[in-house]
Write a protein that holds these residues in place. Structure first.
Motif, PDB file in Angstrom:
ATOM      1  N   UNK A  94       0.784  -1.198  -0.052  1.00 32.62           N
ATOM      2  CA  UNK A  94       0.002  -0.014   0.085  1.00 32.62           C
ATOM      3  C   UNK A  94       0.918   1.308  -0.068  1.00 32.62           C
ATOM      4  N   UNK A  95       2.033   1.218   0.523  1.00 32.29           N
ATOM      5  CA  UNK A  95       2.931   2.587   0.599  1.00 32.29           C
ATOM      6  C   UNK A  95       3.118   2.814  -0.878  1.00 32.29           C
ATOM      7  N   UNK A  96       3.274   1.756  -1.665  1.00 32.66           N
ATOM      8  CA  UNK A  96       3.652   2.109  -3.133  1.00 32.66           C
ATOM      9  C   UNK A  96       2.748   3.050  -3.930  1.00 32.66           C
ATOM     10  N   UNK A  97       1.471   3.014  -3.329  1.00 36.39           N
ATOM     11  CA  UNK A  97       0.723   3.857  -4.269  1.00 36.39           C
ATOM     12  C   UNK A  97       0.850   5.217  -3.788  1.00 36.39           C
ATOM     13  N   UNK A  98       1.405   5.520  -2.681  1.00 38.46           N
ATOM     14  CA  UNK A  98       1.840   6.940  -2.317  1.00 38.46           C
ATOM     15  C   UNK A  98       3.084   7.705  -3.058  1.00 38.46           C
ATOM     16  N   UNK A  99       3.988   6.292  -3.197  1.00 42.76           N
ATOM     17  CA  UNK A  99       5.299   6.768  -4.176  1.00 42.76           C
ATOM     18  C   UNK A  99       4.548   7.360  -5.596  1.00 42.76           C
ATOM     19  N   UNK A 100       3.728   6.496  -5.990  1.00 37.33           N
ATOM     20  CA  UNK A 100       3.321   6.777  -7.294  1.00 37.33           C
ATOM     21  C   UNK A 100       2.597   8.093  -7.499  1.00 37.33           C
ATOM     22  N   UNK A 101       1.580   8.286  -6.582  1.00 39.01           N
ATOM     23  CA  UNK A 101       0.892   9.600  -6.639  1.00 39.01           C
ATOM     24  C   UNK A 101       1.608  10.638  -6.318  1.00 39.01           C
ATOM     25  N   UNK A 102       2.564  10.654  -5.455  1.00 44.13           N
ATOM     26  CA  UNK A 102       3.199  11.902  -4.995  1.00 44.13           C
ATOM     27  C   UNK A 102       4.079  12.552  -5.888  1.00 44.13           C
ATOM     28  N   UNK A 103       4.732  11.633  -6.916  1.00 45.83           N
ATOM     29  CA  UNK A 103       5.651  12.057  -7.875  1.00 45.83           C
ATOM     30  C   UNK A 103       5.157  12.125  -9.323  1.00 45.83           C
ATOM     31  N   UNK A 104       6.070  12.903 -10.046  1.00 44.26           N
ATOM     32  CA  UNK A 104       5.631  12.971 -11.421  1.00 44.26           C
ATOM     33  C   UNK A 104       6.038  11.997 -12.489  1.00 44.26           C
ATOM     34  N   UNK A 105       6.563  10.924 -11.914  1.00 43.93           N
ATOM     35  CA  UNK A 105       6.774   9.711 -12.873  1.00 43.93           C
ATOM     36  C   UNK A 105       7.617   8.657 -11.864  1.00 43.93           C
ATOM     37  N   UNK A 106       7.477   7.397 -12.287  1.00 45.02           N
ATOM     38  CA  UNK A 106       8.103   6.757 -11.585  1.00 45.02           C
ATOM     39  C   UNK A 106       9.070   5.571 -12.527  1.00 45.02           C
ATOM     40  N   UNK A 107      10.344   5.632 -12.103  1.00 42.44           N
ATOM     41  CA  UNK A 107      11.511   4.767 -12.880  1.00 42.44           C
ATOM     42  C   UNK A 107      11.633   3.480 -12.178  1.00 42.44           C
TER      43      UNK A 107
END
Length: 401
Positions: free
Chosen positions: A234-247
């Motif tokens: 569930x933590x990963x959804x915040x990483x994705x939402x907070x940033x402009x892109x995921x690498x």
């Protein structure tokens, strides 16, 4: 003539959250599990104080939950102590943010009913400002040397260009990205699946302390909370939402990093991947992404081209310019027609170059002045320097001699 128009009336600022709402949300971070859209609907329907009331009064009913589950939540509710949590956060140098606070990142609204109840934040930077110019770097915990090198290289480049590097504070790719951003004097934030006052993994105690001092530590869970497999996901959804892109840099087919990438795609963020060896199981998940929604990148400039402002184009990657590249078309055709080996007559060269004898002679003299060929009587031959290159040559034919 003086301007008689009245000055524009400023838009009213949204009301600050009340202390009752803040305390209720602090309590809810202990009661509710992150990312549960069912409890998110309750929060949207009843508000934080209303939901806390429902969870602390047995005569209140809540839709969409079994009696056993509701009893478990109510049992948690009896153990909440917001003042104790605030004191623990203050001791750790942390604060609690909720929607409506000036520092709350607006892009978290994209999560809908799975938006965090609140965020515990440790560090001095403004989270909202940092989130506007951030990119997530995620990947395998058991990464290879290649993966760690690529994570460090790209994180360094992003940090040097003023981007905030966001990751999860874990071993492997996460740690390499955080360390590189710090070493470059840049900004980095770690989003945790436990309390911000708890170092996990233990081997990253020093790193997480450095991030708290120079960057930001974030968590949905209250101080002292421990991580679980569900909370990591569930933590990963915040990483994705907070940033402009995921690498994604190295990820097997079953990887939490792929969950982050798919969340990013679902939220309309850029999804990127760094390719690895085709034989590497650690890159198999990345390659799967690259066959679908992800964009292939190899350095920070290519990341910035995708997530940055219009016109921030990555430089074109080209091989080194060699002297042969600078030849005019006629001279290049004549040079390509010369075989490796013994000298050959002009007529044979002209035939293979598909040009006239006179043009061939002109091209040969130009090539001679540049050191590509040398004359042997009526014949011509490549110089030793020219034959050292890997330029393809035709074999000498009997009629050339």
């Amino acid at each position: 003539m003086p301007n008689t128009n009245p000055p524009p009336t400023p838009s009213p600022s949204p009301p600050s959250p009340s202390q009752d709402e803040r305390r209720a949300r602090i309590a809810l971070t202990r009661i509710l599990e992150p990312g549960d859209d069912n409890t998110g609907r309750w929060l949207r329907t009843y508000g934080a104080t209303g939901l806390f009331h429902h969870l602390t009064h047995e005569d209140s009913a809540l839709p969409g939950v079994t009696p056993q589950r509701l009893a478990g939540l109510r049992n948690r509710a009896t153990t909440t102590h917001p003042d104790t949590d605030l004191q623990a956060a203050d001791t750790a140098g942390a604060r609690f943010l909720i929607p409506g606070d000036p520092e709350w990142p607006g892009q978290l609204r994209d999560l809908g009913d799975t938006q965090p109840v609140g965020l515990w934040v440790r560090g001095n930077a403004d989270l909202r400002i940092w989130a506007l110019r951030s990119v997530a770097l995620v990947g395998a915990r058991a990464c290879t040397e290649y993966g760690a090198h690529m994570a460090a290289k790209i994180a360094t480049g992003l940090a040097e260009h003023g981007w905030v590097v966001v990751s999860g504070g874990a071993y492997g790719i996460d740690g390499a990205a955080h360390r590189a951003a710090l070493a470059a004097g840049g900004a980095t934030a770690a989003i945790l699946a436990n309390g911000v006052d708890t170092a996990y993994p233990r081997g990253h105690t020093g790193l997480l302390q450095r991030i708290a001092e120079q960057g930001l530590l974030l968590a949905e869970l209250p101080p002292g909370a421990h991580p679980t497999a569900y909370r990591f996901i569930q933590r990963n959804r915040i990483i994705a939402a907070l940033t402009r892109g995921t690498l994604v840099i190295e990820a097997a087919h079953r990887s939490g990093a792929l969950v982050t990438a798919r969340n990013a795609t679902r939220l309309g963020r850029h999804t990127m991947g760094v390719p690895g060896p085709a034989t590497s199981s650690q890159s198999a998940g990345v390659h799967q992404l690259l066959r679908g929604e992800a964009t292939l990148v190899t350095d920070a400039a290519e990341v910035i081209e995708l997530i940055g402002e219009m016109g921030q184009l990555a430089p074109e990657h080209r091989g080194p310019v060699i002297p042969r590249d600078l030849l005019n078309p006629l001279a290049a055709r004549v040079l390509a027609a010369l075989p490796a080996g013994r000298p050959v007559p002009v007529a044979g060269i002209a035939t293979d170059a598909a040009t006239t004898t006179d043009d061939t002679v002109a091209g040969l003299y130009e090539l001679q002045s540049l050191g590509f060929v040398e004359r042997h009587g009526d014949n011509w031959k490549l110089t030793r320097q020219s034959t050292r290159t890997d330029f393809p040559r035709r074999e000498v034919k009997p009629e050339d001699t």
